[in-house]
Write an enzyme that holds these catalytic residues in place. Structure first.
Site, PDB file in Angstrom:
ATOM      1  N   ASP A  96       0.866  -1.185   0.000  1.00  0.00           N
ATOM      2  CA  ASP A  96       0.000   0.000   0.000  1.00  0.00           C
ATOM      3  C   ASP A  96       0.905   1.240   0.000  1.00  0.00           C
ATOM      4  O   ASP A  96       2.133   1.128  -0.072  1.00  0.00           O
ATOM      5  CB  ASP A  96      -0.962  -0.035   1.185  1.00  0.00           C
ATOM      6  CG  ASP A  96      -0.245   0.105   2.513  1.00  0.00           C
ATOM      7  OD1 ASP A  96       0.993   0.277   2.525  1.00  0.00           O
ATOM      8  OD2 ASP A  96      -0.910   0.049   3.554  1.00  0.00           O
ATOM      9  N   GLY A  98       0.892   3.826   2.320  1.00  0.00           N
ATOM     10  CA  GLY A  98       1.110   4.503   3.592  1.00  0.00           C
ATOM     11  C   GLY A  98       0.094   5.588   3.881  1.00  0.00           C
ATOM     12  O   GLY A  98       0.036   6.106   4.996  1.00  0.00           O
ATOM     13  N   GLY A  99      -0.711   5.952   2.889  1.00  0.00           N
ATOM     14  CA  GLY A  99      -1.678   7.033   3.071  1.00  0.00           C
ATOM     15  C   GLY A  99      -2.644   6.745   4.203  1.00  0.00           C
ATOM     16  O   GLY A  99      -2.857   7.587   5.081  1.00  0.00           O
ATOM     17  N   PHE A 100      -3.187   5.548   4.207  1.00  0.00           N
ATOM     18  CA  PHE A 100      -4.164   5.194   5.232  1.00  0.00           C
ATOM     19  C   PHE A 100      -3.572   5.348   6.630  1.00  0.00           C
ATOM     20  O   PHE A 100      -4.180   5.944   7.521  1.00  0.00           O
ATOM     21  CB  PHE A 100      -4.645   3.750   5.025  1.00  0.00           C
ATOM     22  CG  PHE A 100      -5.693   3.328   6.005  1.00  0.00           C
ATOM     23  CD1 PHE A 100      -7.012   3.738   5.848  1.00  0.00           C
ATOM     24  CD2 PHE A 100      -5.376   2.528   7.095  1.00  0.00           C
ATOM     25  CE1 PHE A 100      -7.991   3.358   6.758  1.00  0.00           C
ATOM     26  CE2 PHE A 100      -6.345   2.150   8.010  1.00  0.00           C
ATOM     27  CZ  PHE A 100      -7.652   2.563   7.842  1.00  0.00           C
ATOM     28  N   ASP A 150      -2.407   8.407  -1.589  1.00  0.00           N
ATOM     29  CA  ASP A 150      -3.764   8.955  -1.573  1.00  0.00           C
ATOM     30  C   ASP A 150      -4.163   9.349  -0.159  1.00  0.00           C
ATOM     31  O   ASP A 150      -3.493   8.996   0.808  1.00  0.00           O
ATOM     32  CB  ASP A 150      -4.775   7.925  -2.092  1.00  0.00           C
ATOM     33  CG  ASP A 150      -5.016   6.809  -1.085  1.00  0.00           C
ATOM     34  OD1 ASP A 150      -4.057   6.441  -0.362  1.00  0.00           O
ATOM     35  OD2 ASP A 150      -6.142   6.295  -1.008  1.00  0.00           O
ATOM     36  N   GLN A 193     -11.063   7.771  -5.125  1.00  0.00           N
ATOM     37  CA  GLN A 193     -11.640   8.265  -3.868  1.00  0.00           C
ATOM     38  C   GLN A 193     -12.947   8.993  -4.201  1.00  0.00           C
ATOM     39  O   GLN A 193     -13.516   8.769  -5.256  1.00  0.00           O
ATOM     40  CB  GLN A 193     -10.639   9.166  -3.139  1.00  0.00           C
ATOM     41  CG  GLN A 193      -9.424   8.421  -2.570  1.00  0.00           C
ATOM     42  CD  GLN A 193      -9.773   7.520  -1.364  1.00  0.00           C
ATOM     43  OE1 GLN A 193     -10.897   7.552  -0.846  1.00  0.00           O
ATOM     44  NE2 GLN A 193      -8.807   6.697  -0.970  1.00  0.00           N
ATOM     45  N   GLY A 220     -11.371   4.316   0.433  1.00  0.00           N
ATOM     46  CA  GLY A 220     -12.345   5.127   1.142  1.00  0.00           C
ATOM     47  C   GLY A 220     -13.711   4.492   1.299  1.00  0.00           C
ATOM     48  O   GLY A 220     -14.699   5.194   1.535  1.00  0.00           O
ATOM     49  N   ASP A 270      -8.260  -7.067   0.508  1.00  0.00           N
ATOM     50  CA  ASP A 270      -7.328  -7.379   1.591  1.00  0.00           C
ATOM     51  C   ASP A 270      -7.935  -6.895   2.883  1.00  0.00           C
ATOM     52  O   ASP A 270      -8.768  -5.980   2.887  1.00  0.00           O
ATOM     53  CB  ASP A 270      -6.007  -6.632   1.411  1.00  0.00           C
ATOM     54  CG  ASP A 270      -6.133  -5.189   1.873  1.00  0.00           C
ATOM     55  OD1 ASP A 270      -6.824  -4.408   1.172  1.00  0.00           O
ATOM     56  OD2 ASP A 270      -5.597  -4.835   2.936  1.00  0.00           O
ATOM     57  N   CYS A 308     -13.581 -27.890   7.081  1.00  0.00           N
ATOM     58  CA  CYS A 308     -12.358 -27.223   6.625  1.00  0.00           C
ATOM     59  C   CYS A 308     -11.239 -28.241   6.422  1.00  0.00           C
ATOM     60  O   CYS A 308     -11.157 -29.254   7.109  1.00  0.00           O
ATOM     61  CB  CYS A 308     -11.943 -26.164   7.644  1.00  0.00           C
ATOM     62  SG  CYS A 308     -10.476 -25.238   7.135  1.00  0.00           S
ATOM     63  N   CYS A 310      -7.944 -27.406   6.597  1.00  0.00           N
ATOM     64  CA  CYS A 310      -6.658 -26.850   7.044  1.00  0.00           C
ATOM     65  C   CYS A 310      -6.029 -27.697   8.147  1.00  0.00           C
ATOM     66  O   CYS A 310      -6.677 -28.525   8.790  1.00  0.00           O
ATOM     67  CB  CYS A 310      -6.808 -25.398   7.483  1.00  0.00           C
ATOM     68  SG  CYS A 310      -7.336 -25.163   9.188  1.00  0.00           S
ATOM     69  N   CYS A 313      -7.838 -27.617  11.576  1.00  0.00           N
ATOM     70  CA  CYS A 313      -9.091 -28.359  11.668  1.00  0.00           C
ATOM     71  C   CYS A 313      -8.879 -29.859  11.545  1.00  0.00           C
ATOM     72  O   CYS A 313      -9.656 -30.644  12.079  1.00  0.00           O
ATOM     73  CB  CYS A 313     -10.075 -27.855  10.616  1.00  0.00           C
ATOM     74  SG  CYS A 313     -10.588 -26.150  10.963  1.00  0.00           S
ATOM     75  N   HIS A 339      -6.239 -21.061  10.217  1.00  0.00           N
ATOM     76  CA  HIS A 339      -7.598 -21.440   9.819  1.00  0.00           C
ATOM     77  C   HIS A 339      -8.367 -20.267   9.210  1.00  0.00           C
ATOM     78  O   HIS A 339      -9.019 -20.408   8.172  1.00  0.00           O
ATOM     79  CB  HIS A 339      -8.395 -21.995  10.996  1.00  0.00           C
ATOM     80  CG  HIS A 339      -9.845 -22.078  10.670  1.00  0.00           C
ATOM     81  ND1 HIS A 339     -10.364 -23.065   9.861  1.00  0.00           N
ATOM     82  CD2 HIS A 339     -10.882 -21.243  10.937  1.00  0.00           C
ATOM     83  CE1 HIS A 339     -11.647 -22.851   9.675  1.00  0.00           C
ATOM     84  NE2 HIS A 339     -11.989 -21.752  10.314  1.00  0.00           N
TER      85      HIS A 339
END
Lengths: 378, 378
Positions: A96, A98-100, A150, A193, A220, A270, A308, A310, A313, A339
């Site tokens: 990303d 870094g704006g957030f 952004d 945005q 946003g 994400d 599941c 995994c 599980c 999991h």
């Protein structure tokens, strides 16, 4: 000039218009739609790369420019040979911008046309992020997909604030594009945005498409607004994005939001949600949310999720995981993280099949009837 | 009646008298001398059973009666099918008797001939451990080797206090033996006490040998006394122990102490040291102690220990592990724990070979010359 990544649209679901595609990257192909686990500090918390590949079956992970810039510093990552080498992950990475994080520092930051001055949350030291600086950092980190700088506007926000911010984000996107040198190795995405205002979303999308990025993010959203509003604005926004480029909805990771995003033409998502709730003792399962730290699971010798595949599980009981979480044992965080991530990658595997079979709407309806819980996000 | 475990002496080192043997247990054979990783709360911190088997190559692990009694409670472990099932570890397990923890509570406990009343460190609730109670708990937990209830006397201690305590520990050992029912599944060890007083050590050893346990531990050493004194008392004590039973020195886990123990006829050792210092950012390596959290490793792109065969050393750089530890990432604790444990199991693999080759003294001298650091324990 060959672009760093290309998007191939394989099929559009006849029921919904949802997209089944492939993103070709320097570190391999990504089957979309996809959920991307977050590795904030050059590690997906509690996981090894092998676990992510073999158990979670993650195709791409995300890492955070702000955090890596502060620690260990992008120059050390560059000296190590880039982020892939540093953390030993040989599949695609997205960073990303870094704006957030920088804008989340509220009283610790000052915005100007040039960029953002901010104080480190680690030691209070002063730093400055401009579009050009962020490009230098992301190029040093060396991810396959990098984001332009952004401002992520929160909810609620005034029309005027949102408009000014969106226009500046577009100007910053242009500066990022001009500063970006490693275009053959790294694909730079623009970020749409415009808050909850449709005319601003349209303007943002059109201006960015005009700049011709190899991919687009929608930023946003999922910032506190009602779910209906998120869905409405998202559907409105994606219509302005080109069909031959990947679309990434930032910061969304609950099962229902993932489905809503895919229904509206999103290819990538994400979120830290699955890994964060894991460390707090909560599992996402095919039987709904299981807060395994609750006393009710003390003597539950069944598996976490009987459906599941995994490692967790297949091998452990809820009672044991409950004990580990209560005792603050690292293995508890490991088992639940593994999991929860696998749950989402499996969900997306299913989603990709449903799109191919033109059956996604039926699947989503069934999901809401049999599975959905209002209090999913905690 | 077939005993739960038997000890087979394979070879005594002609240079040193150190013992190379095999302990046959209900969950498989243990090649001795051996270091046992500690899984205090039914998990060796940060590790999965697979990692312990495949990477660490641990043959047996230890778990703590006091901790498991308080959380999750021995009855839950029993309902799960015992400790092996509960934590999914199918190799041998040893449980201690809780004595060390209970007596460490200082002002929270009250000792009588009957047993010890103590307050939980978790919630302050009152509990009572008698030899009979401890046997019930250890039988419910179901380890292959269980320890009789003892008092571990600290250093320094008066002759009178040590004598009274040692005599009570012997009486408690007798009560444990009488209360112990599952003798075919679980082997009960007696614990030699007597502090730093040789006549008390001799008395304790002889009285316990008279009771005919399937194995013997030496307790109350490495409790703050000088290393020379530890070595002297240990050598004096082991001469009174039968050759056809395993000997376990409790709470020792630094490389030099392990070697000193083996030189004096010890077969088994355990300690939280390797796992605890790992979480603090320290590695034990063939090049000495590496405090990888120190800034000096920020740009060190070499492996943690070039001579190690573990997953951590084969895959990661010191710079990356440094970053993970500084950022308090779980993966950092995982990687260092795995390495530190493997370092000790490899050391003991080497020690077993040196005994077989009648070469242990030469090896230990070389170790001190090339490797030993005074400040090993931190």
């Amino acid at each position: 000039m060959k672009p760093a990544i290309t998007y191939e649209l394989i099929h559009e679901c006849k029921q919904t218009g949802a997209r089944r595609g492939v993103i070709h990257t320097p570190h391999g192909d990504i089957q979309t739609p996809i959920f991307m686990p977050v590795g904030t500090q050059a590690t997906v918390k509690a996981m090894t790369p092998e676990e992510l590949k073999e158990e979670v079956k993650a195709q791409i992970i995300l890492s955070n420019t702000y955090h890596l810039y502060l620690r260990p510093g992008e120059k050390i990552v560059k000296e190590a040979g880039g982020l892939h080498e540093f953390m030993r992950w040989d599949r695609p990475i997205l960073t990303d911008c870094g704006g957030f994080q920088v804008f989340s520092l509220s009283d610790l930051r000052k915005i100007s046309e040039e960029g953002v001055e901010f104080k480190s949350h680690l030691d209070g030291s002063r730093h400055f992020f401009s579009p050009e600086k962020v490009m230098q950092i992301e190029e040093d980190l060396g991810a396959d997909i990098i984001m332009s700088f952004d401002e992520c506007v929160g909810y609620p926000a005034t029309y005027e604030y949102t408009k000014n911010s969106m226009e500046r984000t577009t100007r910053w996107a242009k500066r990022c594009k001009e500063a970006h040198k490693t275009t053959e190795k790294q694909a730079l995405f623009g970020i749409v945005q415009g808050g909850m205002f449709k005319d601003l979303r349209e303007q943002s999308a059109k201006d960015l498409v005009e700049l011709d990025f190899p991919g687009y993010a929608v930023g946003g959203l999922s910032v506190g607004e009602p779910k209906d509003m998120m869905c409405d604005v998202l559907a409105f926004t994606t219509q302005f994005l080109p069909k031959d480029k990947p679309r990434y909805l930032m910061g969304v990771g609950s099962p229902d939001y993932l489905l809503e995003a895919v229904l509206r033409g999103i290819d990538m998502c994400d979120c830290v949600l699955p890994t964060r709730i894991a460390r707090n003792g909560t599992a996402t399962t095919s039987q709904g949310k299981v807060v395994v730290r609750n006393a009710t699971y003390e003597r539950d010798f069944s598996s976490l999720d009987p459906n599941c595949d995994c490692y967790t599980c297949k091998n452990y009981t809820r009672a044991y995981i409950h004990h580990l979480i209560k005792a603050k044992e690292i293995l508890g965080a490991r088992l639940l993280t593994l999991h929860n991530l696998r749950f989402l990658t499996r969900l997306m595997e299913q989603v990709r099949k449903e799109i191919e079979n033109d059956n996604l709407l039926t699947f989503v309806k069934k999901f809401y009837q049999e599975y959905y819980q209002e209090d999913w996000k905690q």
